[in-house]
Structures are given as structure tokens and as C-alpha cells.
Design a protein around this motif. Structure first.
Motif, PDB file in Angstrom:
ATOM      1  N   SER A 215      50.557  58.189  66.774  1.00  0.00           N
ATOM      2  CA  SER A 215      50.160  57.355  65.595  1.00  0.00           C
ATOM      3  C   SER A 215      50.619  55.912  65.487  1.00  0.00           C
ATOM      4  O   SER A 215      50.164  55.078  65.144  1.00  0.00           O
ATOM      5  N   TRP A 216      51.742  55.801  66.176  1.00  0.00           N
ATOM      6  CA  TRP A 216      52.210  54.343  66.284  1.00  0.00           C
ATOM      7  C   TRP A 216      53.245  54.597  67.317  1.00  0.00           C
ATOM      8  O   TRP A 216      53.903  55.433  67.981  1.00  0.00           O
TER       9      TRP A 216
ATOM     10  N   GLN B 159      44.586  53.307  58.119  1.00  0.00           N
ATOM     11  CA  GLN B 159      43.887  54.641  58.543  1.00  0.00           C
ATOM     12  C   GLN B 159      42.456  54.376  59.195  1.00  0.00           C
ATOM     13  O   GLN B 159      42.037  53.295  58.814  1.00  0.00           O
TER      14      GLN B 159
ATOM     15  N   HIS C  29      46.796  60.067  69.216  1.00  0.00           N
ATOM     16  CA  HIS C  29      48.188  60.156  69.627  1.00  0.00           C
ATOM     17  C   HIS C  29      48.630  59.389  70.697  1.00  0.00           C
ATOM     18  O   HIS C  29      48.084  59.041  71.762  1.00  0.00           O
TER      19      HIS C  29
ATOM     20  N   THR D 119      45.906  54.251  65.726  1.00  0.00           N
ATOM     21  CA  THR D 119      47.469  54.075  66.476  1.00  0.00           C
ATOM     22  C   THR D 119      47.860  52.664  66.228  1.00  0.00           C
ATOM     23  O   THR D 119      47.149  51.712  66.703  1.00  0.00           O
TER      24      THR D 119
ATOM     25  N   SER E 163      41.332  63.199  66.467  1.00  0.00           N
ATOM     26  CA  SER E 163      42.789  62.991  66.265  1.00  0.00           C
ATOM     27  C   SER E 163      43.152  61.847  67.288  1.00  0.00           C
ATOM     28  O   SER E 163      42.409  61.634  68.218  1.00  0.00           O
TER      29      SER E 163
END
Lengths: 110, 117
Positions: free
Chosen positions: B9-10, A42, B7, B112, B5
Motif C-alpha cells: 500500500s506504500w 484511495q 501490494h 500504492t 487489491s
């Protein structure tokens, strides 16, 4: 950027108070002290920031002595979910680049 | 606090391809954003400072032609890893600078995870 030094790790138990001291001997006049918390995979989460004396929010307290060469993050009554890496950072207001050290891994046990 | 945020996340990609990662400030405008990289069990390393409407400033040792940064609006910065290789596999995290009357802080995105095969 002022370099910071903090313990590599600390162990505690649920309900105890955890105090993490960070040394920043070369802190400049304009530098603020900021603490972040990071869980695995995180992004860091902002905990608290201060310039001098004491700062308190709903999560933690930050104690800064008059010479500002160190600071102590105090986490009251920790729980298992407070197990994380805690970073102490020092940055200048007008050029706010943060340099992350190794941080302190706090492990809270039941 | 301010919300940032990222984008995706992976992402998993093949070696040689390019990957774009977006960083958005959701409830505030950010003239300055930062990009970090974090390898397993290591701390965050600042890669570059992204300024809206101008060229990014890269830290020493970071290849600007490999890590393309575009900060085209006050709420969006993108990092493109060009011709990715396995050694580029890492956790990429962005942050946005927030300036308030009594405080200046960076708020971080969730990160990410990039895996290059």
C-alpha cells in the motif's frame, strides 16, 4: 476518447441532493458513461454506469438525455462522507481505456 | 462489485533501486488491467494497458523500459519501477476490466504510495 467537461467544484450541505452535470459533446455511438468517486489516497470507486435514459442504483442516479451529449449524476441526501472528487468518464466498450479529467470536488458541509 | 487489491500500500525506497507493485483481482479473472499514476492534487493518468499473456501497451510518454509490466496470470499484474528516482514518487493505481452481459467496467485497486528518497 471523448473529452468530458464538468464543474471543478461544488458545495452542498448534509441532506441535500447534489447534481453534477458532465458534458461530452463528442461521445461516440458505442461509448458508455461511467462515474467514479475518489477519496484522498484511495483508488476510484465505481458509482454508476449508463448508456442512455436513466439508471438508478442504491447509491446514485444517472440521467442521460436523448442526444447523450451530457449526463447528470444525482446524489440524493448527501452526508459529510460524500465529500470526494467525482469523475465522469466516457469509454468505448471494445477498447475500454478511460481518460480521467479533473473531476468535480464535492464538499459537503454540516 | 469486483475487488482489486494492491501490494504494498506504500513503499519508501532509495534512489536507484527498483520497486515492484502487485495488482490482484480477488474474485474474478481479468484479462486486461490498467496502470495509472496520480500526482498530488491531479487527476489519474493512464500509464499502460496490461494484457494477460502479451506485452503491455504503453501510453505516449511513458518509458516502457522504466516501468516494466508483467501480466503473467488472469489475476495478477505487476508494475516494476526500475531505477527509481525522486520524480517517480507518486500514487500508483491499478484497475481491472470487468465485462458482464450488460456492463463493462473498470474496478480500481486501493493504490500504492511510492516515495523515492
Amino acid at each position: 476518447l471523448a473529452k468530458t467537461t464538468q464543474p471543478i467544484s461544488m458545495d452542498s450541505y448534509e441532506g441535500q441532493e447534489v447534481n453534477i452535470t458532465c458534458s461530452h459533446n463528442n461521445i461516440a455511438t458505442n461509448d458508455y458513461i461511467t462515474w467514479y468517486q475518489q477519496f484522498p489516497s484511495q483508488g476510484p470507486r465505481f458509482i454508476i454506469q449508463g448508456y442512455k435514459t436513466k439508471v438508478t442504483n442504491e447509491v446514485a442516479s444517472l440521467f442521460i438525455p436523448a442526444d447523450r451529449k451530457s449526463s447528470t449524476l444525482s446524489l440524493p441526501r448527501v452526508s459529510l462522507s460524500d465529500t470526494a472528487v467525482y469523475y465522469c468518464l466516457v469509454g468505448e466498450e471494445d477498447d475500454y481505456k478511460l481518460s480521467f479529467g479533473a473531476g468535480t470536488t464535492v464538499t459537503v458541509r454540516a | 462489485g469486483a475487488v482489486v487489491s494492491q501490494h504494498p500500500s506504500w513503499v519508501i525506497c532509495k534512489s536507484g533501486t527498483s520497486v515492484k507493485i502487485e495488482c490482484r483481482s480477488l474474485d474474478f479473472q481479468a484479462t486486461t488491467m490498467f496502470w495509472y499514476r496520480q500526482f498530488p492534487k491531479q487527476s489519474l493518468m493512464l500509464m499502460a494497458t496490461s494484457n494477460e499473456g502479451s506485452k503491455a501497451t504503453y501510453e505516449q510518454g511513458v518509458e516502457k523500459d522504466k516501468f516494466l509490466i508483467n501480466h503473467a496470470s488472469l489475476t495478477l499484474s505487476t508494475l516494476t519501477v526500475t531505477s527509481a528516482h525522486p520524480e517517480d514518487s507518486s500514487f500508483y493505481i491499478c484497475s481491472a476490466r470487468v465485462r458482464r452481459v450488460t456492463q463493462e467496467t473498470q474496478y480500481f485497486g486501493p493504490g500504492t504510495r511510492l516515495l523515492v528518497l
